[in-house]
Design a protein around this motif. Structure first.
Motif, PDB file in Angstrom:
ATOM      1  N   PHE A  77     -27.927  -7.939  13.901  1.00 52.02           N
ATOM      2  CA  PHE A  77     -28.136  -8.597  15.185  1.00 52.02           C
ATOM      3  C   PHE A  77     -29.524  -9.233  15.237  1.00 52.02           C
ATOM      4  CE2 PHE A  77     -29.139  -8.861  19.712  1.00 52.02           C
ATOM      5  CZ  PHE A  77     -28.011  -9.513  20.179  1.00 52.02           C
ATOM      6  N   LEU A  78     -30.511  -8.556  14.659  1.00 51.49           N
ATOM      7  CA  LEU A  78     -31.872  -9.110  14.621  1.00 51.49           C
ATOM      8  C   LEU A  78     -31.897 -10.419  13.843  1.00 51.49           C
ATOM      9  CD1 LEU A  78     -33.912  -5.865  13.909  1.00 51.49           C
ATOM     10  CD2 LEU A  78     -34.116  -7.274  15.948  1.00 51.49           C
ATOM     11  N   GLY A  79     -30.977 -10.542  12.888  1.00 52.73           N
ATOM     12  CA  GLY A  79     -30.933 -11.760  12.091  1.00 52.73           C
ATOM     13  C   GLY A  79     -29.988 -12.802  12.673  1.00 52.73           C
ATOM     14  N   SER A  80     -29.449 -12.529  13.865  1.00 49.30           N
ATOM     15  CA  SER A  80     -28.453 -13.446  14.430  1.00 49.30           C
ATOM     16  C   SER A  80     -29.104 -14.662  15.082  1.00 49.30           C
ATOM     17  CB  SER A  80     -27.610 -12.705  15.463  1.00 49.30           C
ATOM     18  OG  SER A  80     -28.419 -12.402  16.585  1.00 49.30           O
ATOM     19  N   GLU A  81     -28.293 -15.647  15.352  1.00 44.67           N
ATOM     20  CA  GLU A  81     -28.756 -16.875  15.986  1.00 44.67           C
ATOM     21  C   GLU A  81     -29.338 -16.579  17.367  1.00 44.67           C
ATOM     22  OE1 GLU A  81     -25.775 -19.856  15.915  1.00 44.67           O
ATOM     23  OE2 GLU A  81     -27.183 -21.439  16.444  1.00 44.67           O
ATOM     24  N   ARG A  82     -28.680 -15.659  18.085  1.00 45.08           N
ATOM     25  CA  ARG A  82     -29.126 -15.319  19.431  1.00 45.08           C
ATOM     26  C   ARG A  82     -30.531 -14.703  19.391  1.00 45.08           C
ATOM     27  NH1 ARG A  82     -30.192 -16.453  24.146  1.00 45.08           N
ATOM     28  NH2 ARG A  82     -30.458 -14.703  25.556  1.00 45.08           N
ATOM     29  N   ALA A  83     -30.756 -13.812  18.436  1.00 42.79           N
ATOM     30  CA  ALA A  83     -32.073 -13.174  18.319  1.00 42.79           C
ATOM     31  C   ALA A  83     -33.136 -14.216  17.985  1.00 42.79           C
ATOM     32  CB  ALA A  83     -32.047 -12.082  17.259  1.00 42.79           C
ATOM     33  N   ALA A  84     -32.762 -15.187  17.149  1.00 47.32           N
ATOM     34  CA  ALA A  84     -33.691 -16.263  16.795  1.00 47.32           C
ATOM     35  C   ALA A  84     -34.075 -17.059  18.036  1.00 47.32           C
ATOM     36  CB  ALA A  84     -33.056 -17.166  15.742  1.00 47.32           C
ATOM     37  N   GLU A  85     -33.061 -17.326  18.868  1.00 44.02           N
ATOM     38  CA  GLU A  85     -33.270 -18.105  20.087  1.00 44.02           C
ATOM     39  C   GLU A  85     -34.261 -17.399  21.021  1.00 44.02           C
ATOM     40  OE1 GLU A  85     -29.258 -19.221  21.277  1.00 44.02           O
ATOM     41  OE2 GLU A  85     -30.098 -19.600  23.277  1.00 44.02           O
ATOM     42  N   ILE A  86     -34.054 -16.084  21.190  1.00 45.70           N
ATOM     43  CA  ILE A  86     -34.936 -15.314  22.084  1.00 45.70           C
ATOM     44  C   ILE A  86     -36.374 -15.378  21.584  1.00 45.70           C
ATOM     45  CG2 ILE A  86     -35.477 -12.987  22.915  1.00 45.70           C
ATOM     46  CD1 ILE A  86     -32.449 -12.398  22.785  1.00 45.70           C
ATOM     47  N   GLN A  87     -36.563 -15.205  20.275  1.00 46.49           N
ATOM     48  CA  GLN A  87     -37.922 -15.218  19.722  1.00 46.49           C
ATOM     49  C   GLN A  87     -38.565 -16.590  19.836  1.00 46.49           C
ATOM     50  OE1 GLN A  87     -38.661 -12.914  16.005  1.00 46.49           O
ATOM     51  NE2 GLN A  87     -36.434 -12.821  15.955  1.00 46.49           N
ATOM     52  N   ALA A  88     -37.781 -17.626  19.571  1.00 42.23           N
ATOM     53  CA  ALA A  88     -38.330 -18.982  19.584  1.00 42.23           C
ATOM     54  C   ALA A  88     -38.843 -19.349  20.964  1.00 42.23           C
ATOM     55  CB  ALA A  88     -37.262 -19.973  19.139  1.00 42.23           C
ATOM     56  N   LYS A  89     -38.072 -18.959  22.004  1.00 45.26           N
ATOM     57  CA  LYS A  89     -38.437 -19.361  23.371  1.00 45.26           C
ATOM     58  C   LYS A  89     -39.766 -18.774  23.822  1.00 45.26           C
ATOM     59  CE  LYS A  89     -34.089 -20.667  25.430  1.00 45.26           C
ATOM     60  NZ  LYS A  89     -32.846 -20.001  25.833  1.00 45.26           N
ATOM     61  N   THR A  90     -40.158 -17.621  23.252  1.00 42.32           N
ATOM     62  CA  THR A  90     -41.434 -17.037  23.650  1.00 42.32           C
ATOM     63  C   THR A  90     -42.599 -17.768  22.992  1.00 42.32           C
ATOM     64  OG1 THR A  90     -41.367 -15.512  21.799  1.00 42.32           O
ATOM     65  CG2 THR A  90     -40.435 -14.733  23.870  1.00 42.32           C
TER      66      THR A  90
END
Lengths: 424, 281
Positions: free
Chosen positions: A328-341
């Motif tokens: 899950f940490l490597g998922s697209e959704r996790a990437a999105e959350i990190q990028a937005k910060t």
């Protein structure tokens, strides 16, 4: 003052430690309720991590995840001791610096079977990062993020000195010329800051002139190569030849980033994880912007890039649940959350845009554009055995006590000895 | 029987690890557990390692400064906070505060004070026209800066020992001395000091052992990145660096054994010398 004795007993009684510190429950079945520990070192990213965990928990109500933040300085000593004792975290942040050490030593688990079973597409991640976490043909980490670099500059100081803002045409000589114009001893302002911090200094310039820190086969040091010496000289010249940077003593006493955000230096090489810290200072938010990292004398833009991955401890008592979380940490959704910060550029490709737009006051696109020049971070099986020594030795070059070439020679010898020991 | 819990703890956490360390110093370690016998190899490397030599010299300097400064300043502190003086509780609290403060907080505060460009100490010096050094990052001054903090931090604990030592001296001696015409100063040197020698001895032994173990201040205030680290790193710091940062457990154990030997020899020497200058009763 009993530190010594405490350290001794800490280090030498793994059995006791194992008995004293246990984490999680002892057995694992698929539907059982388990608690995983997730070890990270950056407090600034803990908010994003917690959001990811919340969404993961919603999908997997049986798995709780506890974040454990340990500052970088003690993260690695703690991790190694606790994994040795069998009480370490289940999922953890890994850096390219230590990936091979943990993989070869059996501290982190290979993930190939699980990747195959879950049909995880490793092609989604920046290839340089995946490559760095592939040891002897096996994958030991799911890429998390990747570092780009840029030239942070103070618009106000540039305006005052009537110097044109840096752009993508800049090379080393432009930096030097601008730094000379910007340096103003009366006002205590330096044009540039040349800290002695490999990742933020010579790891950015050595590849630009074709130098190497370590040979491609990881068997010998590149520090004695003339090009490598040239890449390091760029930094020491700023202090000892052009006098446009604070001394090593000054940058040791005061954080170079703080010098930038307080208007004491006009230019500094910055990493893609730093804008958040700059924006936290009102003066920095108002006056700093970011330009592309100046190219080498011949226009070469290669640099050594570090990037993190999420790895699973080889001693985890819940390997299946740990995998679910790591995936899950490597998922697209996790990437999105990190990028937005705006804290990191996700290694999951295609989400750099969200990062670039996270802070409109800075030109973050610069960091994203830099990624295509990334080279894998210099590492061998036991990077720590030579990296710290190199930093310690180069202090002599930064203070002007010895020429860079001499120190480089010394570092290369020590590093070659360490590398020879590795292969035994 | 009542000693059992303490003795067991001592055995398990102090004495047993000591022997383990000695054994490990003859081994070479794997990354995550496991070690192989390597004989004297660690010691051979150790003799040729110039960092070890530096560390021994640095440790000796810190110990020597502490050995001179700690007993002296603690006695002065004790005299200044004898009962009956003004604001005694305030002074005692001030002297004792560093002892109960977290080392990390102490280190951070002093780091600010010592900052070369913006530190309070250099600002004060500049008022007198003195251009202060970069205390902690200048190889020439860093070890003295560290020693100042170490001494300052241990005054409180030792002051308490001296205070109780002074109060244990019977008043009769002072009355007798006064009858013999001794002034305050000669009373101090001929009554207080001789009768305080057991306390002084205890303080010197503890001070030497503590300074041989200096680590936290160097780790927190100087650190691996500093140009001054080669001139400040102590044996324990090197032990930590080699063992934990550079993953060479066996070699670190060998450094630990050197430290153990140094501590044993110096303490034994102090006990030998005490017969010449310590008066009991």
């Amino acid at each position: 003052m009993n530190t010594a004795r405490r350290l001794l007993s800490l280090c030498l009684t793994p059995l006791l430690l194992a008995a004293a510190a246990c984490s999680g429950s002892s057995e694992s079945a698929d539907n059982e309720h388990v608690t995983l520990t997730y070890a990270i070192w950056d407090q600034a990213q803990s908010a994003a991590m917690k959001q990811i965990i919340e969404e993961f928990h919603a999908q997997h109500p049986n798995i709780d995840v506890q974040v454990q933040v340990t500052p970088w300085e003690s993260y690695w000593t703690k991790l190694q001791t606790s994994i040795t004792a069998g009480s370490g975290p289940d999922v953890l942040w890994m850096t390219m610096v230590y990936a091979k050490y943990y993989a070869v030593g059996g501290g982190i688990a290979p993930l190939d079977d699980k990747i195959k079973d879950s049909k995880l597409d490793m092609g989604a991640y920046v290839p340089a990062v995946t490559k760095a976490y592939t040891v002897d043909g096996k994958v030991y980490g799911i890429p998390k993020d990747v570092n780009g670099f840029g030239l942070c500059y103070n618009k106000k100081l540039f305006d005052a000195a009537k110097v044109k803002y840096p752009d993508d045409s800049w090379t080393w000589s432009d930096v030097i010329a601008a730094a000379q114009k910007l340096t103003n001893p009366q006002k205590g302002v330096f044009g540039f800051v040349a800290p002695e911090a490999d990742e933020l200094s010579w790891y950015l310039t050595v590849p630009q002139v074709g130098g190497q820190v370590i040979s491609d086969d990881e068997k010998s040091s590149g520090y004695d190569k003339p090009a490598t010496i040239q890449g390091i000289q760029f930094w020491t010249d700023m202090i000892t030849k052009y006098h446009v940077s604070p001394t090593l003593q000054q940058t040791t006493d005061t954080d170079p980033l703080a010098m930038l955000t307080s208007g004491k230096v006009a230019m500094r090489y910055c990493g893609s994880w730093e804008p958040e810290e700059i924006a936290a200072v009102p003066y920095g938010k108002a006056n700093i912007d970011i330009a592309p990292l100046p190219a080498g004398p011949d226009g070469n833009r290669k640099y050594y890039s570090n990037g993190l991955a999420n790895s699973i401890s080889a001693k985890s008592k819940h390997p299946q649940q740990a995998w679910e979380f790591a995936q899950f940490l490597g998922s697209e959704r996790a990437a999105e959350i990190q990028a937005k910060t705006g804290t990191v550029i996700p290694a999951y490709q295609g989400h750099a845009d969200a990062y670039a737009k996270a802070m409109p006051e800075f030109n973050l696109q610069v960091f994203v554009d830099h990624l295509k020049y990334a080279e894998p971070f210099p590492a061998s099986t036991d990077t720590a055995a030579w990296r710290d020594t190199a930093t310690k030795q180069f202090a002599d070059a930064w203070t002007g006590k010895a020429p860079v070439a001499d120190v480089s020679q010394r570092v290369a010898e020590a590093m070659n000895a360490a590398l020879a020991k590795e292969k035994k | 029987m009542f000693l059992l819990p303490a003795a067991a703890g001592l055995l398990v956490f102090e004495i047993w690890p000591t022997f383990q360390t000695i054994y490990y110093s003859f081994t070479s370690w794997g990354a995550f557990g496991g070690h192989v016998w390597s004989g004297l190899e660690n010691y051979r490397t150790l003799i040729a390692d110039s960092d070890v030599l530096h560390a021994v010299v640095n440790t000796a300097i810190i110990s020597a400064i502490s050995l001179l400064a700690v007993p002296l300043s603690a006695i002065v502190a004790a005299l200044l906070s004898l009962p009956g003086m003004r604001g005694v509780t305030v002074y005692r609290t001030l002297y004792f505060l560093p002892v109960v403060t977290l080392p990390a907080a102490v280190a951070l505060t002093w780091k600010f004070l010592f900052n070369g460009d913006y530190g309070l100490i250099n600002w004060l010096l500049s008022k007198f026209g003195i251009d202060g050094p970069h205390w902690l990052s200048d190889p020439a001054t860093a070890i003295f800066a560290i020693s100042i903090v170490a001494v300052w931090g241990s005054i409180g604990y030792n002051m308490v020992i001296f205070l109780s030592g002074i109060r244990g001296i019977p008043v009769d001696y002072y009355e007798a001395a006064e009858l013999d015409g001794a002034g305050r100063v000669s009373q101090f040197f001929h009554v207080t000091v001789p009768l305080l020698t057991p306390s002084i001895f205890f303080v010197t032994v503890i001070t030497v052992i503590n300074s041989l173990q200096a680590f936290d201040l160097i780790y927190l205030m100087v650190g691996q990145q500093s140009p001054a680290i080669a001139r400040t790193e102590t044996l324990v710091y090197l032990f930590y660096q080699r063992g934990f940062a550079e993953h060479d457990g066996g070699y670190a154990a060998a450094i630990g054994v050197v430290l153990l030997l140094a501590t044993l020899i110096l303490t034994a020497a102090q006990f030998r010398l005490q017969r010449r200058w310590v008066h009991y009763g």
